[in-house]
Every structure is written in structure tokens, then in C-alpha cells.
Design an enzyme around this catalytic site. Sequence first.
Site, PDB file in Angstrom:
ATOM      1  N   TYR A 155       0.818  -1.214   0.000  1.00 42.78           N
ATOM      2  CA  TYR A 155       0.000   0.000   0.000  1.00 42.78           C
ATOM      3  C   TYR A 155       0.850   1.262   0.000  1.00 42.78           C
ATOM      4  O   TYR A 155       0.440   2.294  -0.544  1.00 42.78           O
ATOM      5  CB  TYR A 155      -0.971   0.008   1.184  1.00 42.78           C
ATOM      6  N   GLU A 171       3.418 -27.924  17.607  1.00 45.28           N
ATOM      7  CA  GLU A 171       2.714 -27.375  16.447  1.00 45.28           C
ATOM      8  C   GLU A 171       1.506 -26.507  16.817  1.00 45.28           C
ATOM      9  O   GLU A 171       1.146 -25.613  16.074  1.00 45.28           O
ATOM     10  CB  GLU A 171       2.277 -28.574  15.576  1.00 45.28           C
ATOM     11  N   ASP A 224       1.377 -33.083  14.991  1.00 34.15           N
ATOM     12  CA  ASP A 224       0.377 -34.106  14.711  1.00 34.15           C
ATOM     13  C   ASP A 224       1.042 -35.241  13.934  1.00 34.15           C
ATOM     14  O   ASP A 224       1.994 -35.012  13.177  1.00 34.15           O
ATOM     15  CB  ASP A 224      -0.752 -33.530  13.832  1.00 34.15           C
TER      16      ASP A 224
END
Lengths: 363, 363
Positions: free
Chosen positions: A105, A200, A252
Site C-alpha cells: 500500500y 505445532e 500431529d
Amino acid sequence: MTDSVINETERRREATETSLKQLGSLIYEQIQNREFPWIMMQSRSSDNINYDDELRQFILGDRTVRRHSRNVRNIRPFTQFLWTAWFARELVRLKKTSTLREVYYSARGQRDIEFTGQTESDYTITDLEVALNTPRESMNIYPKDRGAIFGDLNIEYTFPPAYEGRMKNLTDNPDGAPIGRSLTSSKLVDTTADKVIVIEKDAMFSRFVEEKVHEKHNAILIQTEGIPSRSARMVIRRLNKDMGLPIYIFTDGDPWGLHIAMVIISGSAVAAHLRGLTTPDAKWIGVWGTDVLKYKLPTENLTEQDLKRLKEIKDDPRYVDELWQREIDIFLKMGKKAELEAFSALGLTYIVDEYLPEKLESL
Amino acid sequence: MTDSVINETERRREATETSLKQLGSLIYEQIQNREFPWIMMQSRSSDNINYDDELRQFILGDRTVRRHSRNVRNIRPFTQFLWTAWFARELVRLKKTSTLREVYYSARGQRDIEFTGQTESDYTITDLEVALNTPRESMNIYPKDRGAIFGDLNIEYTFPPAYEGRMKNLTDNPDGAPIGRSLTSSKLVDTTADKVIVIEKDAMFSRFVEEKVHEKHNAILIQTEGIPSRSARMVIRRLNKDMGLPIYIFTDGDPWGLHIAMVIISGSAVAAHLRGLTTPDAKWIGVWGTDVLKYKLPTENLTEQDLKRLKEIKDDPRYVDELWQREIDIFLKMGKKAELEAFSALGLTYIVDEYLPEKLESL
């Protein structure tokens, strides 16, 4: 610790400023010599990305490309590149930070620089990283904050200016300290911990803090909120390389968990142009397929996408070691996956009271 | 402050424990009376959700439903409900917290309780909220942490037990304090700030901290990371109701930004069964459509989805006030939207140096 650590942070900042100034001088000289300005940089096309067995990460090969301003088609991207370098220099000089989106921007406020979209501006920032061999974080350009850290680690802030020199102990907030711009740019002063456990997910991180894993296992705890941000990867690396702490990674038990661990260990192909983001000696310690069987964890079936992904990473040079190959095979054979939270089926604190000590013991 | 504030936190905890015990006693009595146990609760089907003009939030109507265990089809959900209540009671009793996902997996360890998926377990937890008129956070069941807070606010931890009574000033970490379980359950002790500025995005929050908005405007800063978590909404409410601070909300100038502001102000239909999550006196102060025009911000076109959403909220009872209607009309007429970062086009610090003071002045 340690003069070396303190100097490392300062050195990086000064090195970045020097690189940006040199880039400017080079262009300036070219113009003075009545040349159309140009720069050389390593190509980052996929055929120039190779896995380096020694560094244990992807690196760019020798092929270079030239970005120049000699014809009308090239003037626009070259000008964008120079403007971005100027903007980065201003950030470093003024000790301000910015996000990728703010850079985009900010350019939109400049006549004749405007990017067609943020993709183009992000690409230009990566060009700048390649040209200077410097991660954008060293140019004070940050992505969204992600992840948190907790444990007996003393840090000294270097940013923002009002906090420079202020010390903090990272046990002071039981919700953890966000891995934000100030944490990332701080000096790691000293610690009583003898290991780092990277998790995680924030839910399991909260469980570990609540059950005092940091005390019981003398550990610094980090949660990465999924794929670790580059800031998190830098902090993990510094804890390993500069403070000498072993890193243990819990994810996981599924292909995405394996990927998260590997991004910490060996990085990714898109960051092949950078050093200092990987921790090759970090160990992925769970949830293994072996664990799923041993602890009879509740599982979900692997999806088609999971299977495809597992087969891909089985052939990926980063996963060549015996442990990875063995565990990938077990997941494929089971056709099952299990999340960290699956241990809750054995009791809310089983993962901390039983599994973690057994796992650390077995290493 | 603060006796009232301190007691508020303790009161909530005790009230939750009492409610859970009463629920257990009720069921126990029914069984002793040789009845199949049952409970009554308000229906939360959409035709029993009404907007209350006085409370300025959605509430449940008078229609009730009965959950019972009298036939085979009902025994399973009723047992799940009772198990969940027992689990919540254990969490409160043992001063432990849990996530929605951990609750789901904990059930998977129980013979005959197992949920078919987390949707079912989440639904049961909502049943428990309705039955007890108590948010799950008061039962120590939390979603993923989201958002952060920064500013001269002193808090006193009540959780985890090892931190009970410990004080903290929330200017101590320039990356902000995560709105996690410990922050959410802490006592808000005192502050020198005279307002709260809530920002939708962490990037702009970092900008505000970096530019010392907390000092220049004597404000506590909160970032919600998009749609605010219920924890964040509770903290915002307490800052308003208990500490008497006005709340100003900054979001992107698009339908999702309006929605984020409204969730803070009047909540959502899915939380119609709960009180204590809304802050009806909070003010949405930007980015207005008016601002987009006045500051000539760079814009993006409204998508089809944006237009659909704007038309929906124009008829939503929560958006009945003149300001909302005016701004919705301007967005629809412009066909454009603008993000907070769009102000960067006017200079990286314009939003802080020019826009924010003008906006606060104009109120």
C-alpha cells in the site's frame, strides 16, 4: 551469554544497512557512467534450486539472471525494485517496521511505482532478498505474527527504540510471549533450560505450560501455530546454534505434521536463497506412526490428499533418513493419522505425564 | 476499582461450580425417585432467537425443549451431556483448562460416550452452556487463543495456580500479551488509560504500539485477529463495564469489518443463549465509507459476495442506527472497499499521526 550473541544481532542490522547502501551506490555509479542501471542475482527458477546434503537445505545454483532497465518493458519492474530497496533502507534507518501488505500500500501512494497487486510487491521483496542475500525480516519487513514462546529465557529488547536494553524473562506470562517483531529482534541473553520443545499447536502448548513441562523437563516451550513463520524458525535456530540447546519437535502424526517438522529442520524450496532459517540438528520426536500403534491412539483415516502428500515426501531428498522413511511407511501401511490431542483419550495429562518422559528417555 | 472487579471473577467461578453441582444433584434426585432423568432448557432453534432492543443483542425466547433419557434414541445424547458436565466439573475442580478438541478426544477414551465427530461434542458443550446459562470459558473450556492486548493496565493472574496473585503490567511486552486463558481469567486491577482502541489486525496493532498510540492517546490497545474470540469480547466488555472505559473499534472498511465491529457491540445469533459477551456502548469509528472518500484511500472493488453481505446487514436489526445505515449506503454506492493498511499510501504513520487524532477529535 554472550558477547557473540549480542554482536550477532547488531552485526546483522549493520550488515543489512551496508548492503542496502552498496546497492544504492552501485546503481548511482552506473547512472553516473551513463549506463542503464542493472543488477545481477541468482536465478530462483525451479531448475536452479538444488538440495545441498551438507547444509541440509535447498540452495540456489550458479545460474544468474540480470535485471536491467534498458527497455520499456523492464523499466517498470526495475523501478519497483529500486523503490522497494529505498523503502527498506528507510525502515532500517528510521528503526520502523512494516508488513508485506503495508509495503504494497505504501507503493500505491507513489506515482509510477504502483504494483498491480500484492503478489507483485511480494515478488519484488523476494528479489531484494536474493540480491542482498538477506531475509526481509532484517530489513524490518515482517509477515503476520504467529506462534509464542515460554520458559526460563532472559531476553534483551533491541526494538522498538523505547524498549532498547530492557530485559525480560519469558516465564513472566503464562499465556506465552508472541513471536512478534520485538521478540524476534531481541538478544537471547541466558537460560537455565537445557532443551527446547517445539509444539505445532497452541492448545498443546497451553497444556504443557499448565502442566509445568518447562520446570519438570527444564525446557523452553515454543508453539508455532501450524507451519512456523520465518521469525519462529530464526528464533529456533538461534536457540540451537547460539545457545547450544537441542530442539525437539512435536507435531500431529500426519503428513502436515511431518512437513511442519521438516520446515524447521531443512526449510523449504521457496527459501532456497536464504541461510539462517533452518535447524538441521532439530529432532522430530512425535507423533510417530510407531506411537499411534504403541499407545493405541484414536485415529482418523488418511484422506486421498494425505496419501498423495505422504508419497511425495517419501521421495523428497529432505526425508531420506531412516527414521522418516520408516515412519512414512508406517503411516502409509496403517492408512491412519492421529493428532496431538488424541492423547487426551488416555487422560488429559497423559501426554505430559507418561508419553513425553518416555519419549525423551528413549532418545 | 476493584473490590467489585475482584469479586466478579471469583463470583463467576463459584457460580459455575454451584451450577454444575446443582445439575448433578437434580439428575441424582430424579434417579433416586426412579424417574428417567431429564432436563429442560431454552430452545435455540432459529425461530426462538429474537433481537432484544434494550439489551441490544440476540436472546433466546421462551420456548423450551426437554432433553430426556426415556427411550433408546435419547439415551446416547443424554449420556454424552452428563459426561460433558462431569468433565467440566472436573476441570473447574482441578483448576485445569481444556480445548474443545481435547474434550472431544477425552470422550473418545470413554467407553460408550464416544462422539461421532467434534461437531457433536461442540454441540453438546453448547447444550451445557444453555442449560447452565454459563459460557464454556467459565467451565475452563477454551477455543484457540486469538488476539493480543497492550497498554498501561495492571492485571492480577488467577490462573494457572502457580501464577495466582502475581501482578503484571501490560506494557511490559511490546509484542503485546496474548488474549489467552491466563489473561482472560485474570483480574483487571487498575489503569491510567482513559480509552480502549480495538483493532481488527495484528499488523495495525504493531503499528500503533510502534508509534506509541498508547501514550499519545492514553489508550489500551487490543487486536482481535479478525472476528474476535469470545475471550476477547469478554475482556473488551469488562474494560467497558467494570473499568468504565469507552471502546473504539477500528476495522477494514468492508462488510467483514462492519461484522467484526458488530460482533463486539451486539454479539451474534449463535451466542443468543449467553450474556456478558457484548459491549453495546462500543463505537465503530472506521474505516468508514466516508473516510474512504475524504482521505481518497486506495480501494478495491466490492465483490459479489461483499455486495450480498452488505445488503443482508442493511436489513439486520443490529445495524438499524443512522451511522450504520449511512455508511452501508456509501459503500454500496461507491462499490469500493478499503483496508486499514490503505492509509499507508499516505505515509506509513499517517493513520496514527493524522487520521486517528482527527477521528477521536470528531467524536
